[in-house]
Design a protein around this motif. Structure first.
Motif, PDB file in Angstrom:
ATOM      1  N   ARG A  27     -42.218  94.822 -69.064  1.00  0.00           N
ATOM      2  CA  ARG A  27     -41.058  94.025 -69.498  1.00  0.00           C
ATOM      3  C   ARG A  27     -40.201  94.810 -70.496  1.00  0.00           C
ATOM      4  NH1 ARG A  27     -37.656  89.576 -68.498  1.00  0.00           N
ATOM      5  NH2 ARG A  27     -36.554  89.287 -70.436  1.00  0.00           N
ATOM      6  N   LEU A  28     -40.826  95.493 -71.442  1.00  0.00           N
ATOM      7  CA  LEU A  28     -40.063  96.281 -72.410  1.00  0.00           C
ATOM      8  C   LEU A  28     -39.267  97.388 -71.721  1.00  0.00           C
ATOM      9  CD1 LEU A  28     -42.645  96.576 -75.301  1.00  0.00           C
ATOM     10  CD2 LEU A  28     -40.476  95.323 -75.361  1.00  0.00           C
ATOM     11  N   LEU A  29     -39.881  98.056 -70.776  1.00  0.00           N
ATOM     12  CA  LEU A  29     -39.168  99.098 -70.032  1.00  0.00           C
ATOM     13  C   LEU A  29     -38.022  98.504 -69.213  1.00  0.00           C
ATOM     14  CD1 LEU A  29     -42.299 101.118 -68.986  1.00  0.00           C
ATOM     15  CD2 LEU A  29     -40.399 102.032 -70.337  1.00  0.00           C
ATOM     16  N   ALA A  30     -38.239  97.333 -68.629  1.00  0.00           N
ATOM     17  CA  ALA A  30     -37.176  96.665 -67.880  1.00  0.00           C
ATOM     18  C   ALA A  30     -36.016  96.280 -68.794  1.00  0.00           C
ATOM     19  CB  ALA A  30     -37.732  95.434 -67.175  1.00  0.00           C
ATOM     20  N   GLU A  31     -36.316  95.852 -69.995  1.00  0.00           N
ATOM     21  CA  GLU A  31     -35.259  95.508 -70.939  1.00  0.00           C
ATOM     22  C   GLU A  31     -34.439  96.745 -71.303  1.00  0.00           C
ATOM     23  OE1 GLU A  31     -37.123  93.472 -74.202  1.00  0.00           O
ATOM     24  OE2 GLU A  31     -37.573  91.724 -72.967  1.00  0.00           O
ATOM     25  N   GLU A  32     -35.085  97.885 -71.440  1.00  0.00           N
ATOM     26  CA  GLU A  32     -34.358  99.131 -71.708  1.00  0.00           C
ATOM     27  C   GLU A  32     -33.461  99.484 -70.524  1.00  0.00           C
ATOM     28  OE1 GLU A  32     -34.066 101.000 -74.460  1.00  0.00           O
ATOM     29  OE2 GLU A  32     -35.257  99.484 -75.472  1.00  0.00           O
ATOM     30  N   ARG A  45     -30.797  91.005 -62.308  1.00  0.00           N
ATOM     31  CA  ARG A  45     -31.746  91.332 -61.244  1.00  0.00           C
ATOM     32  C   ARG A  45     -32.941  92.103 -61.808  1.00  0.00           C
ATOM     33  NH1 ARG A  45     -32.634  95.778 -59.004  1.00  0.00           N
ATOM     34  NH2 ARG A  45     -30.694  96.750 -59.671  1.00  0.00           N
ATOM     35  N   ILE A  46     -32.674  93.061 -62.684  1.00  0.00           N
ATOM     36  CA  ILE A  46     -33.747  93.853 -63.285  1.00  0.00           C
ATOM     37  C   ILE A  46     -34.694  92.950 -64.078  1.00  0.00           C
ATOM     38  CG2 ILE A  46     -34.263  95.589 -65.048  1.00  0.00           C
ATOM     39  CD1 ILE A  46     -31.588  96.969 -64.160  1.00  0.00           C
ATOM     40  N   LEU A  47     -34.128  92.106 -64.928  1.00  0.00           N
ATOM     41  CA  LEU A  47     -34.965  91.246 -65.764  1.00  0.00           C
ATOM     42  C   LEU A  47     -35.717  90.205 -64.938  1.00  0.00           C
ATOM     43  CD1 LEU A  47     -32.631  90.837 -68.858  1.00  0.00           C
ATOM     44  CD2 LEU A  47     -34.624  92.342 -68.602  1.00  0.00           C
ATOM     45  N   ALA A  48     -35.129  89.768 -63.834  1.00  0.00           N
ATOM     46  CA  ALA A  48     -35.802  88.799 -62.968  1.00  0.00           C
ATOM     47  C   ALA A  48     -37.020  89.422 -62.278  1.00  0.00           C
ATOM     48  CB  ALA A  48     -34.831  88.256 -61.925  1.00  0.00           C
ATOM     49  N   GLU A  49     -36.954  90.721 -62.033  1.00  0.00           N
ATOM     50  CA  GLU A  49     -38.092  91.403 -61.403  1.00  0.00           C
ATOM     51  C   GLU A  49     -39.296  91.474 -62.337  1.00  0.00           C
ATOM     52  OE1 GLU A  49     -39.226  95.661 -59.300  1.00  0.00           O
ATOM     53  OE2 GLU A  49     -37.124  95.188 -59.623  1.00  0.00           O
ATOM     54  N   PHE A  50     -39.019  91.431 -63.644  1.00  0.00           N
ATOM     55  CA  PHE A  50     -40.066  91.516 -64.666  1.00  0.00           C
ATOM     56  C   PHE A  50     -39.924  90.325 -65.608  1.00  0.00           C
ATOM     57  CE2 PHE A  50     -38.941  95.712 -63.191  1.00  0.00           C
ATOM     58  CZ  PHE A  50     -40.172  96.235 -62.824  1.00  0.00           C
ATOM     59  N   PRO A  51     -40.299  89.128 -65.152  1.00  0.00           N
ATOM     60  CA  PRO A  51     -40.060  87.911 -65.941  1.00  0.00           C
ATOM     61  C   PRO A  51     -40.912  87.862 -67.213  1.00  0.00           C
ATOM     62  CG  PRO A  51     -41.416  87.419 -64.044  1.00  0.00           C
ATOM     63  CD  PRO A  51     -40.996  88.863 -63.912  1.00  0.00           C
ATOM     64  N   GLY A  52     -40.443  87.050 -68.111  1.00  0.00           N
ATOM     65  CA  GLY A  52     -41.166  86.831 -69.346  1.00  0.00           C
ATOM     66  C   GLY A  52     -40.227  86.903 -70.536  1.00  0.00           C
ATOM     67  N   PRO A  53     -40.690  86.427 -71.656  1.00  0.00           N
ATOM     68  CA  PRO A  53     -39.861  86.469 -72.865  1.00  0.00           C
ATOM     69  C   PRO A  53     -39.751  87.901 -73.383  1.00  0.00           C
ATOM     70  CG  PRO A  53     -42.043  85.694 -73.415  1.00  0.00           C
ATOM     71  CD  PRO A  53     -41.998  85.822 -71.911  1.00  0.00           C
ATOM     72  N   SER A  54     -38.702  88.129 -74.119  1.00  0.00           N
ATOM     73  CA  SER A  54     -38.536  89.440 -74.735  1.00  0.00           C
ATOM     74  C   SER A  54     -39.631  89.640 -75.782  1.00  0.00           C
ATOM     75  CB  SER A  54     -37.175  89.553 -75.410  1.00  0.00           C
ATOM     76  OG  SER A  54     -37.049  90.799 -76.058  1.00  0.00           O
ATOM     77  N   LEU A  55     -40.160  90.823 -75.805  1.00  0.00           N
ATOM     78  CA  LEU A  55     -41.224  91.159 -76.764  1.00  0.00           C
ATOM     79  C   LEU A  55     -40.710  92.080 -77.861  1.00  0.00           C
ATOM     80  CD1 LEU A  55     -43.988  91.806 -74.110  1.00  0.00           C
ATOM     81  CD2 LEU A  55     -43.677  89.772 -75.509  1.00  0.00           C
ATOM     82  N   ARG A  56     -39.427  92.285 -77.887  1.00  0.00           N
ATOM     83  CA  ARG A  56     -38.838  93.186 -78.874  1.00  0.00           C
ATOM     84  C   ARG A  56     -38.911  92.579 -80.259  1.00  0.00           C
ATOM     85  NH1 ARG A  56     -33.335  95.158 -75.898  1.00  0.00           N
ATOM     86  NH2 ARG A  56     -34.338  96.612 -74.476  1.00  0.00           N
ATOM     87  N   GLN A  57     -39.115  93.416 -81.213  1.00  0.00           N
ATOM     88  CA  GLN A  57     -39.091  93.014 -82.616  1.00  0.00           C
ATOM     89  C   GLN A  57     -37.888  93.680 -83.254  1.00  0.00           C
ATOM     90  OE1 GLN A  57     -42.830  94.040 -84.321  1.00  0.00           O
ATOM     91  NE2 GLN A  57     -43.949  92.538 -83.146  1.00  0.00           N
ATOM     92  N   GLU A  58     -36.837  92.912 -83.422  1.00  0.00           N
ATOM     93  CA  GLU A  58     -35.615  93.473 -83.983  1.00  0.00           C
ATOM     94  C   GLU A  58     -35.414  92.939 -85.381  1.00  0.00           C
ATOM     95  OE1 GLU A  58     -32.308  93.377 -81.341  1.00  0.00           O
ATOM     96  OE2 GLU A  58     -33.587  93.566 -79.589  1.00  0.00           O
ATOM     97  N   ASP A  59     -34.945  93.812 -86.233  1.00  0.00           N
ATOM     98  CA  ASP A  59     -34.709  93.420 -87.623  1.00  0.00           C
ATOM     99  C   ASP A  59     -33.335  92.820 -87.812  1.00  0.00           C
ATOM    100  OD1 ASP A  59     -37.182  94.419 -88.254  1.00  0.00           O
ATOM    101  OD2 ASP A  59     -36.417  96.402 -88.712  1.00  0.00           O
TER     102      ASP A  59
END
Length: 59
Positions: A27-32, A45-59
């Protein structure tokens, strides 16, 4: 060693991680990949192929 110069590089790596049973990393790679894709439909389409919530930790 794999290089990440294009969205497709991230997608390929995401597919490898998904196949290896590592969905969070996939999922993290798909978000990139989605972040570096200008077309909104392609991003979705990319994000739909790898479903799930974002796991990024942004400040």
């Amino acid at each position: 060693m794999q290089t990440f110069n294009r969205p497709s590089d991230y997608i390929d790596a995401a597919r490898e991680m998904a196949a290896a049973g590592r969905p969070a990393l996939a999922r993290l790679l798909a978000e990139e990949a989605a972040d570096s894709t200008p077309n909104q439909q392609d991003k979705a389409r990319i994000l739909a192929e790898f479903p799930g919530p974002s796991l990024r930790q942004e400040d």
